[in-house]
Design a protein around this motif. Structure first.
Motif, PDB file in Angstrom:
ATOM      1  N   HIS A 255       6.502  29.703 -35.776  1.00 15.80           N
ATOM      2  CA  HIS A 255       6.757  28.265 -35.778  1.00 15.80           C
ATOM      3  C   HIS A 255       7.494  27.797 -37.034  1.00 15.80           C
ATOM      4  O   HIS A 255       7.573  26.598 -37.300  1.00 15.80           O
ATOM      5  N   GLY A 256       7.986  28.746 -37.842  1.00 15.09           N
ATOM      6  CA  GLY A 256       8.814  28.383 -38.980  1.00 15.09           C
ATOM      7  C   GLY A 256       8.062  28.071 -40.259  1.00 15.09           C
ATOM      8  O   GLY A 256       8.687  27.669 -41.250  1.00 15.09           O
ATOM      9  N   ASP A 257       6.743  28.275 -40.285  1.00 13.46           N
ATOM     10  CA  ASP A 257       5.972  28.028 -41.518  1.00 13.46           C
ATOM     11  C   ASP A 257       5.992  29.291 -42.376  1.00 13.46           C
ATOM     12  O   ASP A 257       4.991  30.012 -42.508  1.00 13.46           O
ATOM     13  N   PHE A 258       7.140  29.565 -42.978  1.00 15.07           N
ATOM     14  CA  PHE A 258       7.303  30.834 -43.672  1.00 15.07           C
ATOM     15  C   PHE A 258       6.447  30.919 -44.934  1.00 15.07           C
ATOM     16  O   PHE A 258       5.907  31.987 -45.253  1.00 15.07           O
ATOM     17  N   ASP A 259       6.320  29.821 -45.669  1.00 17.39           N
ATOM     18  CA  ASP A 259       5.529  29.861 -46.900  1.00 17.39           C
ATOM     19  C   ASP A 259       4.049  30.098 -46.601  1.00 17.39           C
ATOM     20  O   ASP A 259       3.380  30.879 -47.299  1.00 17.39           O
ATOM     21  N   VAL A 260       3.523  29.443 -45.566  1.00 10.73           N
ATOM     22  CA  VAL A 260       2.117  29.659 -45.191  1.00 10.73           C
ATOM     23  C   VAL A 260       1.914  31.085 -44.701  1.00 10.73           C
ATOM     24  O   VAL A 260       0.918  31.740 -45.023  1.00 10.73           O
TER      25      VAL A 260
END
Length: 525
Positions: A255-260
């Motif tokens: 879903h694009g939450d790369f930092d998490v």
């Protein structure tokens, strides 16, 4: 003197005429011959075995076998277990066969013989011995379970399912559910696999492996809510379960939450620093953040750890295409095709690399193979049409364009899919260039208004039949590949590209008690 002697004689007379005692009247018995007790050292053998003091255990076993002339079944049994733990499978098989000769009516000895045959890869022979053991004990669930596992390795899935269902009927166990679910995964039936794992979770709701596997299956089907629920339950029971953490990070990455996702992967890196899926996912997180050098470094490490994993090679080719390093991209994509020759997406990316390496003939061959293999991705036909148009083959380009429209119609009917803005832009320019009109089949509005204006402004230039830039097609190919790569994977927890299920692993041995020794239970590891 004569009287004195006479008196002494009379005084000594009672001593010599005393009645004999009861002990002296009994006949003296001979000492009984001592026979060796076969089981007298079994307690000590068992003690050393459970303490994993195998050298002392083998010393006691040797002494016991010398005293009993090799007839102590329990000593031979434990000696065979130790040989198996040390990797001497053939020697353990011979000793278990000796136990079966000493006690032919013991089903457990036959089970151990069959297990050694299984470990040697002799699955048909193991099945024969398990069938003999089943005749001696028809209520042993483990025999049915192991028969099912042997049939799995022989790829006789119907018989394997039958035996595993028999095992569940006799006694329900988590491991049997897992093996039954793996059969359905090998057959490609995800729905039946999910049903089996749901029953398994109902039976054992705290089993983190079952919860994680069920979550991964839901993730693979795109049912993110249920996937997150089961993965969360797995982490509730075991916060350090790296498979569940890796899967949760994969879902966030999707879903694009790369930092998490990277935060989650840091936790996994402490538990399994040498995990290829971990470094693959970290690399693609950096790719999503447009940190391409870091992405290549992580993917190279994943490739070092798993050189035959085609997904990692695919991603390496994708990143090198993005950096316009076409020779390196060709190298990795060719290697990926060798391991996964039935995937049309790989041939399409290979064709993009060949196009930029100025080899249009081989690029056409790669596109033709991609079209033959991929029946649902319109991007393959779009890129092929762009290449044919740029080479002056308008009829071939028109045929590929029409095939692309058919695939788009099918996708719109089956799902509410929104197409990428770059793909819509390129298709509209190509349609105008081929003089098929600008009223294309995309009915879903594009959210990016800038791309709409860019599309209308460039359509006039495209109508002049100027060559369509291959860079735009390349950018769309990468976008599609990245979107395809976001599909969740199977049991490995890799977030990029679906992974075919692996063959079932060897079942874990169960607690066994030797039949002749009720007081000494041997736990086989």
């Amino acid at each position: 003197m004569t009287k004195l002697r006479s008196f002494r004689r009379h005084c000594l007379l009672p001593r010599t005429q005393l009645p004999a005692s009861a002990e002296s009247q009994k006949p003296r018995l001979k000492k009984a011959q001592e026979f060796p007790i076969l089981e007298k050292q079994n307690w000590l053998i068992h003690l050393h075995y459970i303490r994993k003091d195998y050298e002392a255990c083998k010393a006691v076993i040797k002494e016991q076998l010398q005293e009993t002339q090799g007839l102590c079944e329990y000593a031979i049994y434990v000696q065979a277990l130790i040989f198996r733990l040390e990797g001497n499978i053939q020697e353990s098989l011979e000793l278990f066969q000796t136990c079966a000769v000493l006690s032919p009516q013991c089903a457990d000895n036959l089970k151990q013989v069959a297990r050694s045959l299984f470990l040697l890869g002799k699955h048909k022979a193991a099945i024969e011995v398990y069938n003999e053991a089943a005749k001696l004990n028809q209520t042993d669930w483990e025999i049915c379970h192991n028969l099912g596992v042997c049939y799995i390795y022989l790829k006789q899935f119907k018989k394997a399912q039958e035996q595993l269902h028999n095992a569940l009927h006799l006694n329900r166990h988590d491991l049997t559910y897992i093996m039954l679910g793996k059969i359905h995964l090998l057959e490609g039936d995800l729905d039946k696999a999910i049903e089996i794992y749901k029953k398994a979770v109902e039976f054992s709701p705290e089993n983190t492996e079952l919860l994680t596997t069920l979550g991964l299956l839901y993730l693979q089907l795109g049912i993110y809510q249920k996937a997150f629920e089961h993965l969360g339950n797995a982490l509730t029971y075991d916060p350090t379960n790296y498979k569940a953490i890796l899967a949760a990070g994969s879902m966030m990455q999707t879903h694009g939450d790369f930092d998490v996702a990277l935060t989650k992967y840091r936790v996994v890196a402490c538990a399994v620093p040498e995990s290829p899926p971990l470094w693959n996912n970290i690399g693609m997180c950096f790719f999503g953040k447009k940190k391409y050098v870091a992405a290549i470094s992580c993917l190279k490490r994943a490739n070092y750890l798993a050189p035959f994993d085609w997904k990692i090679l695919y991603n390496l080719g994708l990143v090198h295409l993005t950096m316009q390093q076409y020779a390196s991209a060709f190298h990795f994509l060719s290697a990926a095709i060798n391991f996964q020759p039935k995937m049309g997406e790989l041939y399409m990316l290979l064709a993009v690399a060949l196009t930029n390496l100025e080899d249009p003939e081989n690029a056409k061959r790669a596109y033709a193979e991609a079209v033959r293999l991929d029946k649902c991705n319109p991007l393959v036909n779009l890129n092929y049409a762009v290449l044919l148009y740029n080479q002056g083959e308008k009829q071939g380009a028109l045929a590929q364009y029409q095939e692309m429209e058919k695939k788009v119609h099918l996708l719109q009917d089956s799902s509410s899919l929104e197409f990428d803005a770059e793909m819509v832009d390129m298709a509209q320019k190509l349609g105008a260039a081929l003089q098929v009109g600008e009223a294309l089949v995309w009915t879903k509005p594009v959210k990016d208004t800038k791309s709409k204006h860019r599309t209308t402004s460039t359509s006039k230039a495209a109508s002049l039949q100027q060559p369509l830039g291959s860079n735009q097609a390349l950018g769309q190919a990468m976008s599609s590949a990245a979107a395809y790569g976001k599909l969740p994977s199977g049991a490995g927890g890799t977030s990029h590209l679906t992974k075919p299920p692996s063959l079932p692993l060897e079942p874990q041995p169960t607690v066994e008690a030797h039949p002749n020794e009720a007081s000494a239970q041997i736990r086989e590891k």
